[in-house]
Design a protein around this motif. Sequence first.
Motif, PDB file in Angstrom:
ATOM      1  N   ASP A   1       0.846  -1.186   0.000  1.00 14.50           N
ATOM      2  CA  ASP A   1       0.000   0.000   0.000  1.00 14.50           C
ATOM      3  C   ASP A   1       0.885   1.241   0.000  1.00 14.50           C
ATOM      4  O   ASP A   1       1.374   1.685   1.037  1.00 14.50           O
ATOM      5  CB  ASP A   1      -0.928  -0.020   1.226  1.00 14.50           C
ATOM      6  CG  ASP A   1      -1.940   1.106   1.200  1.00 14.50           C
ATOM      7  OD1 ASP A   1      -2.114   1.700   0.111  1.00 14.50           O
ATOM      8  OD2 ASP A   1      -2.551   1.396   2.246  1.00 14.50           O
ATOM      9  N   ARG A   2       1.094   1.812  -1.181  1.00 15.05           N
ATOM     10  CA  ARG A   2       1.980   2.960  -1.323  1.00 15.05           C
ATOM     11  C   ARG A   2       1.182   4.225  -1.610  1.00 15.05           C
ATOM     12  O   ARG A   2       0.191   4.180  -2.346  1.00 15.05           O
ATOM     13  CB  ARG A   2       2.998   2.734  -2.446  1.00 15.05           C
ATOM     14  CG  ARG A   2       3.949   1.563  -2.190  1.00 15.05           C
ATOM     15  CD  ARG A   2       4.775   1.277  -3.429  1.00 15.05           C
ATOM     16  NE  ARG A   2       5.702   0.158  -3.211  1.00 15.05           N
ATOM     17  CZ  ARG A   2       7.002   0.298  -3.031  1.00 15.05           C
ATOM     18  NH1 ARG A   2       7.533   1.507  -3.025  1.00 15.05           N
ATOM     19  NH2 ARG A   2       7.783  -0.751  -2.846  1.00 15.05           N
ATOM     20  N   LYS A   3       1.681   5.336  -1.060  1.00 16.65           N
ATOM     21  CA  LYS A   3       1.080   6.640  -1.296  1.00 16.65           C
ATOM     22  C   LYS A   3       2.197   7.654  -1.535  1.00 16.65           C
ATOM     23  O   LYS A   3       3.338   7.441  -1.111  1.00 16.65           O
ATOM     24  CB  LYS A   3       0.230   7.063  -0.095  1.00 16.65           C
ATOM     25  CG  LYS A   3      -0.974   6.161   0.167  1.00 16.65           C
ATOM     26  CD  LYS A   3      -1.767   6.646   1.365  1.00 16.65           C
ATOM     27  CE  LYS A   3      -2.955   5.733   1.634  1.00 16.65           C
ATOM     28  NZ  LYS A   3      -3.730   6.173   2.819  1.00 16.65           N
ATOM     29  N   PRO A   4       1.903   8.762  -2.210  1.00 16.64           N
ATOM     30  CA  PRO A   4       2.944   9.774  -2.425  1.00 16.64           C
ATOM     31  C   PRO A   4       3.427  10.371  -1.100  1.00 16.64           C
ATOM     32  O   PRO A   4       2.628  10.804  -0.270  1.00 16.64           O
ATOM     33  CB  PRO A   4       2.244  10.826  -3.298  1.00 16.64           C
ATOM     34  CG  PRO A   4       1.095  10.115  -3.931  1.00 16.64           C
ATOM     35  CD  PRO A   4       0.649   9.091  -2.927  1.00 16.64           C
ATOM     36  N   VAL A   5       4.731  10.400  -0.911  1.00 17.07           N
ATOM     37  CA  VAL A   5       5.355  10.939   0.301  1.00 17.07           C
ATOM     38  C   VAL A   5       6.483  11.858  -0.127  1.00 17.07           C
ATOM     39  O   VAL A   5       7.354  11.465  -0.913  1.00 17.07           O
ATOM     40  CB  VAL A   5       5.887   9.818   1.213  1.00 17.07           C
ATOM     41  CG1 VAL A   5       6.529  10.408   2.456  1.00 17.07           C
ATOM     42  CG2 VAL A   5       4.777   8.850   1.594  1.00 17.07           C
ATOM     43  N   ASP A   6       6.487  13.089   0.394  1.00 13.73           N
ATOM     44  CA  ASP A   6       7.539  14.050   0.100  1.00 13.73           C
ATOM     45  C   ASP A   6       8.633  13.910   1.157  1.00 13.73           C
ATOM     46  O   ASP A   6       8.408  14.177   2.348  1.00 13.73           O
ATOM     47  CB  ASP A   6       6.975  15.469   0.087  1.00 13.73           C
ATOM     48  CG  ASP A   6       7.980  16.482  -0.457  1.00 13.73           C
ATOM     49  OD1 ASP A   6       9.145  16.095  -0.657  1.00 13.73           O
ATOM     50  OD2 ASP A   6       7.593  17.639  -0.679  1.00 13.73           O
ATOM     51  N   LEU A   7       9.813  13.490   0.736  1.00 11.99           N
ATOM     52  CA  LEU A   7      10.908  13.297   1.687  1.00 11.99           C
ATOM     53  C   LEU A   7      11.326  14.601   2.352  1.00 11.99           C
ATOM     54  O   LEU A   7      11.787  14.594   3.499  1.00 11.99           O
ATOM     55  CB  LEU A   7      12.107  12.667   0.970  1.00 11.99           C
ATOM     56  CG  LEU A   7      11.954  11.213   0.500  1.00 11.99           C
ATOM     57  CD1 LEU A   7      13.253  10.746  -0.150  1.00 11.99           C
ATOM     58  CD2 LEU A   7      11.579  10.309   1.657  1.00 11.99           C
ATOM     59  N   SER A   8      11.168  15.737   1.663  1.00 16.23           N
ATOM     60  CA  SER A   8      11.548  17.009   2.270  1.00 16.23           C
ATOM     61  C   SER A   8      10.648  17.348   3.455  1.00 16.23           C
ATOM     62  O   SER A   8      11.132  17.824   4.495  1.00 16.23           O
ATOM     63  CB  SER A   8      11.491  18.126   1.225  1.00 16.23           C
ATOM     64  OG  SER A   8      10.164  18.288   0.738  1.00 16.23           O
ATOM     65  N   GLU A   9       9.342  17.067   3.338  1.00 10.05           N
ATOM     66  CA  GLU A   9       8.438  17.304   4.461  1.00 10.05           C
ATOM     67  C   GLU A   9       8.736  16.366   5.618  1.00 10.05           C
ATOM     68  O   GLU A   9       8.721  16.772   6.791  1.00 10.05           O
ATOM     69  CB  GLU A   9       6.994  17.144   3.997  1.00 10.05           C
ATOM     70  CG  GLU A   9       6.544  18.172   2.966  1.00 10.05           C
ATOM     71  CD  GLU A   9       5.099  17.982   2.563  1.00 10.05           C
ATOM     72  OE1 GLU A   9       4.466  17.037   3.104  1.00 10.05           O
ATOM     73  OE2 GLU A   9       4.606  18.746   1.721  1.00 10.05           O
TER      74      GLU A   9
END
Length: 413
Positions: free
Chosen positions: A264-272
């Motif tokens: 179950d993958r979702k978009p994740v911003d590594l900078s946040e």
Amino acid sequence: MTQTPAPPAAPPKPTWDPRHPSRPFPWLRPTIRIRLTLLYGGMFLIAGILLLSIIYLLAAQALNVGNEPLFKLLPGSKVQLTSNACPDLRPGMSADEANVVLDACMDHQKQVALDDLLRRSLLALLGLSVVAFAFGYAMAGRVLSPLGRITRTARQVVGTDLSRRIELDGPDDEFKELADTFDGMLDRLARAFDAQRRFVANASHELRTPLAINRTLLEVQLSDPAASPELTQLGKTLLATNERSEQLVEGLLLLARSDNEIVDRKPVDLSEVASQVVEQAREEAQSKGVELRGERVPAVVQGNGVLLERVALNLVQNAVRYNHPGGWVEVTTETRPGQALLVVSNTGPVVPAYELDNIFEPFRRLRTERTGSDRGVGLGLSIVRSVARAHGGSVTAEPREGGGLVLRVILPV
């Protein structure tokens, strides 16, 4: 005024890694299909050359049969014959001279016929070789199509879950036997992973509950104003030990869960994620005199936000705890073609390059003085590597010049 000696330089990191051999020409990989094609085409080419040689020898022998001329001119007469195929035959020649010229012309015509036969045969062999190689490539692909199906299914299993099966139909040959064996192996793996998930769920309940009860009892006892100082000190010691056990259990359970592929993958911003972790670790960094810095650009990946936050938190906490007063920790994010990177650099003690692989093993530390310390339970970087692999990425470490480490988490976009 004494001058502070410069920190020692980090030992050089080995440049050769036997685990990842580089291929200068990956498109020249000798696949089974290419090898079968070369084998089939080579056998056809050898057979064609042998057949052409036999035909040439038989044709030469046939032309040599009856090599004697059908007629001869008798001596004493003048030749009045002419021929376009034999321009050396001139009127007025003697019979002996004409016979010599006729023999030479017949030998020349025979050689011309053999050369023309050889040239046409070679052209035919070249055309048939091209057809044979193309036919061999097509037939090899058809024969190896079950193997390609097995490979695609294996990739889908690695990329998603263990519920997929090959279920190869067709004749009961070696490929079907291999596919059935692979399906049986997937069944056993699926049962093993299901048992592991059930064990993690049961262990989570069975281990957390008594530790939570112990913590509650100790906190109640410590809140008693009538408790003696010795009892209060003992309660604080037991509470710290209980808290360390809780951290160990949480780390082990998280390590067990993160070993599986993330479905179950979702978009994740590594900078946040990195910015939030930096704010969480800022108080601890200030108390140790460590500066947190770094520029973070948006780097969006597909994954689990909670696990990726734990990755960043473990890296930043380790960089702060294994540092020295006045040092710094730099947390940055960047993007590359098809990749997103989380980079954590820090000052600290010199780390030999040959010890870098040990820091990713559970309960392994770089130096003996870290054993038994209150800086962690020895699972932080193990969890980082496990979560990175579960997301299809990797984590690398290299020593900094002057001490400290540079840790890079590379994730596919």
